[in-house]
Design a protein around this motif. Structure first.
Motif, PDB file in Angstrom:
ATOM      1  N   GLN A 200      37.325  33.491  67.891  1.00  0.00           N
ATOM      2  CA  GLN A 200      36.683  34.795  67.992  1.00  0.00           C
ATOM      3  C   GLN A 200      36.661  35.489  66.558  1.00  0.00           C
ATOM      4  O   GLN A 200      35.571  35.908  66.187  1.00  0.00           O
ATOM      5  CB  GLN A 200      37.088  35.623  68.965  1.00  0.00           C
ATOM      6  N   LEU A 201      37.846  35.233  65.612  1.00  0.00           N
ATOM      7  CA  LEU A 201      37.488  35.851  64.584  1.00  0.00           C
ATOM      8  C   LEU A 201      36.792  35.112  63.801  1.00  0.00           C
ATOM      9  O   LEU A 201      36.025  35.622  62.672  1.00  0.00           O
ATOM     10  CB  LEU A 201      39.041  36.001  64.025  1.00  0.00           C
ATOM     11  N   GLU A 202      36.905  33.689  63.665  1.00  0.00           N
ATOM     12  CA  GLU A 202      36.189  33.046  62.840  1.00  0.00           C
ATOM     13  C   GLU A 202      34.537  33.214  63.035  1.00  0.00           C
ATOM     14  O   GLU A 202      33.641  33.222  62.048  1.00  0.00           O
ATOM     15  CB  GLU A 202      36.467  31.292  63.215  1.00  0.00           C
ATOM     16  N   HIS A 203      34.348  33.534  64.508  1.00  0.00           N
ATOM     17  CA  HIS A 203      32.886  33.908  64.649  1.00  0.00           C
ATOM     18  C   HIS A 203      32.466  35.043  64.156  1.00  0.00           C
ATOM     19  O   HIS A 203      31.241  35.324  63.488  1.00  0.00           O
ATOM     20  CB  HIS A 203      32.728  33.827  66.427  1.00  0.00           C
ATOM     21  N   LEU A 204      33.339  36.141  64.013  1.00  0.00           N
ATOM     22  CA  LEU A 204      32.879  37.288  63.488  1.00  0.00           C
ATOM     23  C   LEU A 204      32.779  37.246  61.882  1.00  0.00           C
ATOM     24  O   LEU A 204      31.781  37.787  61.467  1.00  0.00           O
ATOM     25  CB  LEU A 204      34.361  38.289  63.721  1.00  0.00           C
ATOM     26  N   LEU A 205      33.551  36.251  61.253  1.00  0.00           N
ATOM     27  CA  LEU A 205      33.335  35.957  59.724  1.00  0.00           C
ATOM     28  C   LEU A 205      31.810  35.420  59.707  1.00  0.00           C
ATOM     29  O   LEU A 205      31.153  35.776  58.840  1.00  0.00           O
ATOM     30  CB  LEU A 205      34.368  34.978  59.256  1.00  0.00           C
ATOM     31  N   GLU A 206      31.381  34.616  60.586  1.00  0.00           N
ATOM     32  CA  GLU A 206      30.338  33.834  60.445  1.00  0.00           C
ATOM     33  C   GLU A 206      29.041  34.843  60.620  1.00  0.00           C
ATOM     34  O   GLU A 206      28.092  34.929  59.938  1.00  0.00           O
ATOM     35  CB  GLU A 206      30.111  32.926  61.604  1.00  0.00           C
ATOM     36  N   VAL A 207      29.232  35.768  61.911  1.00  0.00           N
ATOM     37  CA  VAL A 207      28.093  36.690  62.164  1.00  0.00           C
ATOM     38  C   VAL A 207      28.117  37.782  61.003  1.00  0.00           C
ATOM     39  O   VAL A 207      26.790  38.217  60.489  1.00  0.00           O
ATOM     40  CB  VAL A 207      28.357  37.394  63.496  1.00  0.00           C
ATOM     41  N   GLY A 208      29.214  38.050  60.471  1.00  0.00           N
ATOM     42  CA  GLY A 208      29.276  39.140  59.281  1.00  0.00           C
ATOM     43  C   GLY A 208      28.474  38.486  58.014  1.00  0.00           C
ATOM     44  O   GLY A 208      28.246  39.229  57.117  1.00  0.00           O
ATOM     45  N   GLN A 209      28.229  37.286  57.892  1.00  0.00           N
ATOM     46  CA  GLN A 209      27.481  36.921  56.806  1.00  0.00           C
ATOM     47  C   GLN A 209      25.982  36.928  56.820  1.00  0.00           C
ATOM     48  O   GLN A 209      25.187  36.658  55.809  1.00  0.00           O
ATOM     49  CB  GLN A 209      27.993  35.287  56.421  1.00  0.00           C
ATOM     50  N   LEU A 210      25.536  37.250  58.208  1.00  0.00           N
ATOM     51  CA  LEU A 210      23.968  37.269  58.298  1.00  0.00           C
ATOM     52  C   LEU A 210      23.543  38.413  57.524  1.00  0.00           C
ATOM     53  O   LEU A 210      24.120  39.484  57.370  1.00  0.00           O
ATOM     54  CB  LEU A 210      23.798  37.359  59.824  1.00  0.00           C
ATOM     55  N   ARG A 211      22.321  38.330  56.928  1.00  0.00           N
ATOM     56  CA  ARG A 211      21.836  39.226  56.085  1.00  0.00           C
ATOM     57  C   ARG A 211      21.482  40.769  56.995  1.00  0.00           C
ATOM     58  O   ARG A 211      21.280  41.614  56.243  1.00  0.00           O
ATOM     59  CB  ARG A 211      20.560  38.618  55.408  1.00  0.00           C
ATOM     60  N   ASN A 212      21.268  40.570  57.830  1.00  0.00           N
ATOM     61  CA  ASN A 212      20.743  41.898  58.840  1.00  0.00           C
ATOM     62  C   ASN A 212      21.996  42.369  59.634  1.00  0.00           C
ATOM     63  O   ASN A 212      21.772  43.320  60.552  1.00  0.00           O
ATOM     64  CB  ASN A 212      19.706  41.515  59.932  1.00  0.00           C
ATOM     65  N   ARG A 267      28.469  61.166  65.006  1.00  0.00           N
ATOM     66  CA  ARG A 267      29.729  60.521  65.296  1.00  0.00           C
ATOM     67  C   ARG A 267      29.812  59.006  64.570  1.00  0.00           C
ATOM     68  O   ARG A 267      30.827  58.767  64.067  1.00  0.00           O
ATOM     69  CB  ARG A 267      29.995  60.707  66.917  1.00  0.00           C
ATOM     70  N   TYR A 268      28.686  58.309  64.881  1.00  0.00           N
ATOM     71  CA  TYR A 268      28.833  57.066  64.215  1.00  0.00           C
ATOM     72  C   TYR A 268      28.709  56.701  62.771  1.00  0.00           C
ATOM     73  O   TYR A 268      29.840  56.183  62.349  1.00  0.00           O
ATOM     74  CB  TYR A 268      27.456  56.311  64.904  1.00  0.00           C
ATOM     75  N   GLY A 269      28.078  57.689  62.157  1.00  0.00           N
ATOM     76  CA  GLY A 269      27.966  57.977  60.690  1.00  0.00           C
ATOM     77  C   GLY A 269      29.470  58.192  60.254  1.00  0.00           C
ATOM     78  O   GLY A 269      29.844  57.849  59.392  1.00  0.00           O
ATOM     79  N   THR A 270      30.090  58.876  60.882  1.00  0.00           N
ATOM     80  CA  THR A 270      31.344  59.497  60.366  1.00  0.00           C
ATOM     81  C   THR A 270      32.259  58.418  60.646  1.00  0.00           C
ATOM     82  O   THR A 270      33.086  57.869  59.671  1.00  0.00           O
ATOM     83  CB  THR A 270      31.915  60.690  61.360  1.00  0.00           C
ATOM     84  N   ILE A 271      32.374  57.603  61.946  1.00  0.00           N
ATOM     85  CA  ILE A 271      33.119  56.279  62.022  1.00  0.00           C
ATOM     86  C   ILE A 271      32.898  55.301  61.146  1.00  0.00           C
ATOM     87  O   ILE A 271      33.749  54.861  60.471  1.00  0.00           O
ATOM     88  CB  ILE A 271      32.847  55.710  63.538  1.00  0.00           C
ATOM     89  N   ARG A 272      31.714  55.163  60.792  1.00  0.00           N
ATOM     90  CA  ARG A 272      31.435  53.961  59.701  1.00  0.00           C
ATOM     91  C   ARG A 272      31.747  54.587  58.304  1.00  0.00           C
ATOM     92  O   ARG A 272      32.324  53.542  57.608  1.00  0.00           O
ATOM     93  CB  ARG A 272      29.529  54.030  59.580  1.00  0.00           C
ATOM     94  N   ALA A 273      31.798  55.704  57.950  1.00  0.00           N
ATOM     95  CA  ALA A 273      32.397  56.190  56.654  1.00  0.00           C
ATOM     96  C   ALA A 273      33.889  56.032  56.582  1.00  0.00           C
ATOM     97  O   ALA A 273      34.521  55.797  55.528  1.00  0.00           O
ATOM     98  CB  ALA A 273      32.087  57.613  56.528  1.00  0.00           C
ATOM     99  N   GLN A 274      34.586  56.324  57.810  1.00  0.00           N
ATOM    100  CA  GLN A 274      35.824  56.122  57.931  1.00  0.00           C
ATOM    101  C   GLN A 274      36.477  54.682  57.790  1.00  0.00           C
ATOM    102  O   GLN A 274      37.655  54.322  57.506  1.00  0.00           O
ATOM    103  CB  GLN A 274      36.437  56.552  59.111  1.00  0.00           C
ATOM    104  N   ALA A 275      35.579  53.549  58.291  1.00  0.00           N
ATOM    105  CA  ALA A 275      35.758  52.203  58.462  1.00  0.00           C
ATOM    106  C   ALA A 275      35.924  51.531  56.765  1.00  0.00           C
ATOM    107  O   ALA A 275      35.370  52.104  55.877  1.00  0.00           O
ATOM    108  CB  ALA A 275      34.688  51.390  59.271  1.00  0.00           C
ATOM    109  N   LEU A 276      36.474  50.402  56.835  1.00  0.00           N
ATOM    110  CA  LEU A 276      36.373  49.566  55.727  1.00  0.00           C
ATOM    111  C   LEU A 276      34.931  49.201  55.199  1.00  0.00           C
ATOM    112  O   LEU A 276      34.304  48.963  56.195  1.00  0.00           O
ATOM    113  CB  LEU A 276      37.309  48.482  55.773  1.00  0.00           C
ATOM    114  N   PRO A 277      34.462  48.753  54.018  1.00  0.00           N
ATOM    115  CA  PRO A 277      33.064  48.728  53.910  1.00  0.00           C
ATOM    116  C   PRO A 277      33.104  46.969  54.332  1.00  0.00           C
ATOM    117  O   PRO A 277      34.078  46.445  54.587  1.00  0.00           O
ATOM    118  CB  PRO A 277      33.289  48.486  52.198  1.00  0.00           C
ATOM    119  N   PRO A 278      31.820  46.694  54.305  1.00  0.00           N
ATOM    120  CA  PRO A 278      31.672  45.327  54.968  1.00  0.00           C
ATOM    121  C   PRO A 278      32.479  44.161  54.388  1.00  0.00           C
ATOM    122  O   PRO A 278      33.075  43.333  55.126  1.00  0.00           O
ATOM    123  CB  PRO A 278      30.135  45.133  55.025  1.00  0.00           C
TER     124      PRO A 278
END
Length: 292
Positions: A200-212, A267-278
């Motif tokens: 599952q973690l490997e899949h997240l790495l793969e999806v995280g590389q998609l441009r969109n 709320r989502y904008g705040t969560i996104r700002a609190q999270a680590l960058p991509p």
């Protein structure tokens, strides 16, 4: 705001255990019943009994009976063989797409249609990996953990729905923008066992590389967390409107009230700002992989 709808797990049978239509879903049941009547008409015109027809296409008489009665959703192979044996010229096989939609729950079909209309999808989850990001093994483990347990048939229906929804991530025609924020806890929760989580973690790495796709992790050590109220999703649609999807125990809601959608958008904008960058988030997952 729409009325709440009963749900159990996310917005989201084989011939041995059976695929049954959702009889609380009039549309699904009507389509399956209509197909069954058509197959019976073709079989009768060909002068075949149910047993003879079943033998010719490689299925049992009981299976043929259930399909014709509208109590069993036929698999694609059944329709292909039926079309060939009965000389239907593609008329029976053409129903495969309709059966594919009928075999998973109405709620999932509704969400899929909304996702297909979206130009941007944003999702935060602090319970499990977001459904669109789940591997098949992980999804099976999530559904398998449900208590009281789902039947095998219901698990298959939900898996089919989840698989259909995930296709939007790699659609050759529709390219919406995706933003996912996962609480670190969902990445460390050992759903399905070590190897399932590793894949599952490997899949997240793969999806995280998609441009969109932007994928972010909200660390547990973060002192500020605007997402403690739970998971939710936002969809910005082609017509310029936005809706939110929210699910809690036994309740699924589509939220269209502009003020409530705006609140969740902030709320989502705040969560996104609190999270680590991509980029740092993907590095974080690579570190977790090293630990496993």
């Amino acid at each position: 705001m729409s009325a709440g709808r009963s749900g159990t797990d996310g917005v989201d049978g084989l011939d041995g255990s059976g695929w049954g239509p959702d009889f609380e879903d009039d549309d699904s049941g009507a389509v399956v019943a209509a197909l069954g009547r058509q197959i019976k008409l073709w079989r009768t015109a060909a002068g075949l009994s149910q047993a003879e027809f079943g033998a010719a296409i490689g299925y049992g008489e009981n299976q043929v009976y259930k399909v014709e009665a509208g109590s069993r959703i036929p698999r694609p192979e059944f329709l292909d063989r039926a079309d060939e044996v009965l000389g239907a010229g593609g008329r029976i096989a053409a129903m495969k797409e309709d059966m594919a939609e009928a075999r998973y729950p109405k709620k999932v079909r509704g969400v899929k249609k909304l996702e297909d209309e979206a130009v941007e999808l944003l999702a935060y989850n602090n319970s499990v990996i977001e459904g669109l990001l789940q591997t098949e093994e992980y999804a099976e483990a999530v559904f398998g953990n449900r208590r009281p347990p789902f039947s095998e048939e219901e698990v298959e229906r939900r898996m089919a729905g989840r698989t259909a929804r995930k296709q939007i991530l790699r659609s050759p025609t529709v390219q919406p923008l995706f933003s996912f924020v996962q609480c670190e806890a969902t990445l460390r929760r050992n759903v399905g066992g070590t190897m399932v989580m590793r894949r599952q973690l490997e899949h997240l790495l793969e999806v995280g590389q998609l441009r969109n796709v932007d994928f972010q992790v909200l660390p547990l050590e973060c002192a500020e967390n605007a997402g403690l109220d739970g998971a939710f999703r936002l969809l910005r649609l082609k017509d310029g409107t936005a809706i939110a999807l929210n699910e809690i125990q036994l309740l699924s809601r589509v939220i269209s009230n502009p003020k409530e959608v705006q609140l969740l958008d902030i709320r989502y904008g705040t969560i996104r700002a609190q999270a680590l960058p991509p980029r740092e988030s993907l590095d974080f997952i690579e570190k977790l992989l090293g630990e496993t």
